[in-house]
Design a protein around this motif. Structure first.
Motif, mmCIF file in Angstrom:
data_model
loop_
_atom_site.group_PDB
_atom_site.id
_atom_site.type_symbol
_atom_site.label_atom_id
_atom_site.label_comp_id
_atom_site.label_asym_id
_atom_site.label_seq_id
_atom_site.Cartn_x
_atom_site.Cartn_y
_atom_site.Cartn_z
ATOM 1 N N ASN A 102 9.074 -2.615 -12.393
ATOM 2 C CA ASN A 102 9.071 -2.324 -13.821
ATOM 3 C C ASN A 102 7.652 -1.868 -14.160
ATOM 4 O OD1 ASN A 102 11.720 -3.285 -14.084
ATOM 5 N ND2 ASN A 102 10.964 -5.375 -14.244
ATOM 6 N N ALA A 103 7.523 -0.610 -14.556
ATOM 7 C CA ALA A 103 6.190 -0.041 -14.785
ATOM 8 C C ALA A 103 5.697 -0.397 -16.178
ATOM 9 C CB ALA A 103 6.237 1.463 -14.602
ATOM 10 N N ILE A 119 2.502 10.318 -9.907
ATOM 11 C CA ILE A 119 1.771 10.563 -11.153
ATOM 12 C C ILE A 119 0.865 11.787 -11.004
ATOM 13 C CG2 ILE A 119 0.007 9.631 -12.694
ATOM 14 C CD1 ILE A 119 1.238 6.884 -12.207
ATOM 15 N N GLY A 120 0.228 11.925 -9.849
ATOM 16 C CA GLY A 120 -0.667 13.065 -9.621
ATOM 17 C C GLY A 120 0.061 14.400 -9.647
ATOM 18 N N GLN A 121 1.288 14.449 -9.168
ATOM 19 C CA GLN A 121 2.050 15.699 -9.190
ATOM 20 C C GLN A 121 2.524 16.037 -10.595
ATOM 21 O OE1 GLN A 121 5.216 15.270 -6.355
ATOM 22 N NE2 GLN A 121 3.860 15.527 -4.589
ATOM 23 N N ARG A 122 2.920 15.026 -11.349
ATOM 24 C CA ARG A 122 3.444 15.279 -12.697
ATOM 25 C C ARG A 122 2.331 15.526 -13.713
ATOM 26 N NH1 ARG A 122 8.006 13.311 -15.804
ATOM 27 N NH2 ARG A 122 7.844 14.435 -17.760
ATOM 28 N N PHE A 123 1.222 14.795 -13.599
ATOM 29 C CA PHE A 123 0.107 14.908 -14.541
ATOM 30 C C PHE A 123 -1.186 15.147 -13.774
ATOM 31 C CE2 PHE A 123 3.197 11.941 -16.416
ATOM 32 C CZ PHE A 123 3.534 12.657 -17.553
ATOM 33 N N PRO A 124 -1.476 16.393 -13.407
ATOM 34 C CA PRO A 124 -2.675 16.651 -12.596
ATOM 35 C C PRO A 124 -3.992 16.438 -13.353
ATOM 36 C CG PRO A 124 -1.542 18.698 -13.133
ATOM 37 C CD PRO A 124 -0.687 17.582 -13.619
ATOM 38 N N ASN A 125 -3.972 16.506 -14.686
ATOM 39 C CA ASN A 125 -5.216 16.337 -15.439
ATOM 40 C C ASN A 125 -5.482 14.884 -15.834
ATOM 41 O OD1 ASN A 125 -3.108 16.175 -17.199
ATOM 42 N ND2 ASN A 125 -4.088 17.339 -18.841
ATOM 43 N N PHE A 168 11.529 6.509 -11.166
ATOM 44 C CA PHE A 168 12.219 7.292 -10.139
ATOM 45 C C PHE A 168 11.578 7.112 -8.767
ATOM 46 C CE2 PHE A 168 12.919 11.227 -7.734
ATOM 47 C CZ PHE A 168 14.296 11.234 -7.718
ATOM 48 N N ALA A 169 10.231 7.085 -8.710
ATOM 49 C CA ALA A 169 9.527 7.014 -7.421
ATOM 50 C C ALA A 169 9.571 5.617 -6.813
ATOM 51 C CB ALA A 169 8.079 7.453 -7.596
ATOM 52 N N ALA A 170 9.474 4.590 -7.645
ATOM 53 C CA ALA A 170 9.472 3.205 -7.158
ATOM 54 C C ALA A 170 10.404 2.384 -8.047
ATOM 55 C CB ALA A 170 8.054 2.645 -7.176
ATOM 56 N N PRO A 200 0.813 -1.226 0.000
ATOM 57 C CA PRO A 200 0.000 0.000 0.000
ATOM 58 C C PRO A 200 0.845 1.275 0.000
ATOM 59 C CG PRO A 200 -0.899 -1.568 1.567
ATOM 60 C CD PRO A 200 0.411 -2.129 1.107
ATOM 61 N N ASP A 201 1.979 1.252 0.678
ATOM 62 C CA ASP A 201 2.871 2.406 0.647
ATOM 63 C C ASP A 201 3.420 2.638 -0.755
ATOM 64 O OD1 ASP A 201 2.542 2.861 3.347
ATOM 65 O OD2 ASP A 201 4.358 1.767 3.924
ATOM 66 N N ASP A 202 3.789 1.560 -1.438
ATOM 67 C CA ASP A 202 4.289 1.683 -2.801
ATOM 68 C C ASP A 202 3.228 2.257 -3.734
ATOM 69 O OD1 ASP A 202 6.802 0.734 -2.201
ATOM 70 O OD2 ASP A 202 6.333 -1.336 -2.727
ATOM 71 N N VAL A 203 1.996 1.790 -3.607
ATOM 72 C CA VAL A 203 0.909 2.294 -4.454
ATOM 73 C C VAL A 203 0.670 3.768 -4.168
ATOM 74 C CG1 VAL A 203 -1.563 2.103 -4.914
ATOM 75 C CG2 VAL A 203 -0.167 0.043 -4.770
ATOM 76 N N ARG A 204 0.704 4.158 -2.901
ATOM 77 C CA ARG A 204 0.494 5.559 -2.536
ATOM 78 C C ARG A 204 1.601 6.448 -3.108
ATOM 79 N NH1 ARG A 204 -0.980 4.754 2.240
ATOM 80 N NH2 ARG A 204 1.081 4.521 3.145
ATOM 81 N N VAL A 205 2.835 5.971 -3.070
ATOM 82 C CA VAL A 205 3.954 6.727 -3.634
ATOM 83 C C VAL A 205 3.772 6.896 -5.140
ATOM 84 C CG1 VAL A 205 6.428 6.556 -4.140
ATOM 85 C CG2 VAL A 205 5.614 6.195 -1.826
ATOM 86 N N MET A 206 3.339 5.829 -5.810
ATOM 87 C CA MET A 206 3.116 5.901 -7.261
ATOM 88 C C MET A 206 1.982 6.867 -7.607
ATOM 89 S SD MET A 206 3.431 1.954 -8.395
ATOM 90 C CE MET A 206 4.832 0.966 -7.980
ATOM 91 N N GLN A 207 0.898 6.813 -6.842
ATOM 92 C CA GLN A 207 -0.223 7.719 -7.089
ATOM 93 C C GLN A 207 0.192 9.170 -6.905
ATOM 94 O OE1 GLN A 207 -3.054 6.180 -4.287
ATOM 95 N NE2 GLN A 207 -4.018 4.829 -5.793
ATOM 96 N N ASN A 208 0.939 9.460 -5.856
ATOM 97 C CA ASN A 208 1.389 10.827 -5.622
ATOM 98 C C ASN A 208 2.325 11.309 -6.722
ATOM 99 O OD1 ASN A 208 -0.087 11.000 -3.267
ATOM 100 N ND2 ASN A 208 1.627 10.432 -1.959
#
Length: 129
Positions: free
Chosen positions: A121-122, A68-74, A115-117, A58-66
């Motif tokens: 492999n994304a 992506i949300g900061q880089r692509f807000p739309n 970079f975040a996680a 869950p921490d990894d998913v939260r880091v990924m969401q944050n």
């Protein structure tokens, strides 16, 4: 008296020599720590930040969401699922987004996630809805 003491001493030395030459019937198994530089502490406490897996899923998913949300807000995040070393990420871009922009978002999201996680492999999929 001196002669009996010498005989007794030589007999004691002979017996101790025989005892030392006997074959040992026990084996000593000793476990050693891995050579991680800190005497195996990464094996004893895997949740310490010294190991590669100190964050939970869950921490990894939260880091990924944050990230992506900061880089692509739309862009909205449809789902993030983790399967071993692969992170499957599905994103929705705004409707009528050109294909070039969708590809740019996909590549940018892959870079941000690397970079975040870095242990995942994304595999990023972007659709316009």
């Amino acid at each position: 008296m001196l002669r009996s003491l010498a005989v007794l001493l030589s007999a004691a030395l002979a017996l101790s020599g025989l005892a030392a030459c006997q074959q040992q019937k026990f084996s000593k198994n000793s476990a050693t720590h891995t050579r991680d530089g800190i005497l195996g502490i990464t094996e004893t406490n895997p949740n310490m930040p010294l190991s590669a897996s100190f964050r939970t899923y869950p921490d990894d998913v939260r880091v990924m969401q944050n990230a992506i949300g900061q880089r692509f807000p739309n862009v909205s995040i449809t789902s993030i699922s983790l399967n071993g070393p692969t992170a499957y990420v599905r994103l929705n871009a705004p409707a009528h987004t050109p294909p070039e922009e969708i590809e740019r978002i996909r590549q940018g999201a892959s870079e941000v996630l690397a970079f975040a996680a870095p242990r995942y492999n994304a595999n990023v999929t972007v659709t316009a809805k």
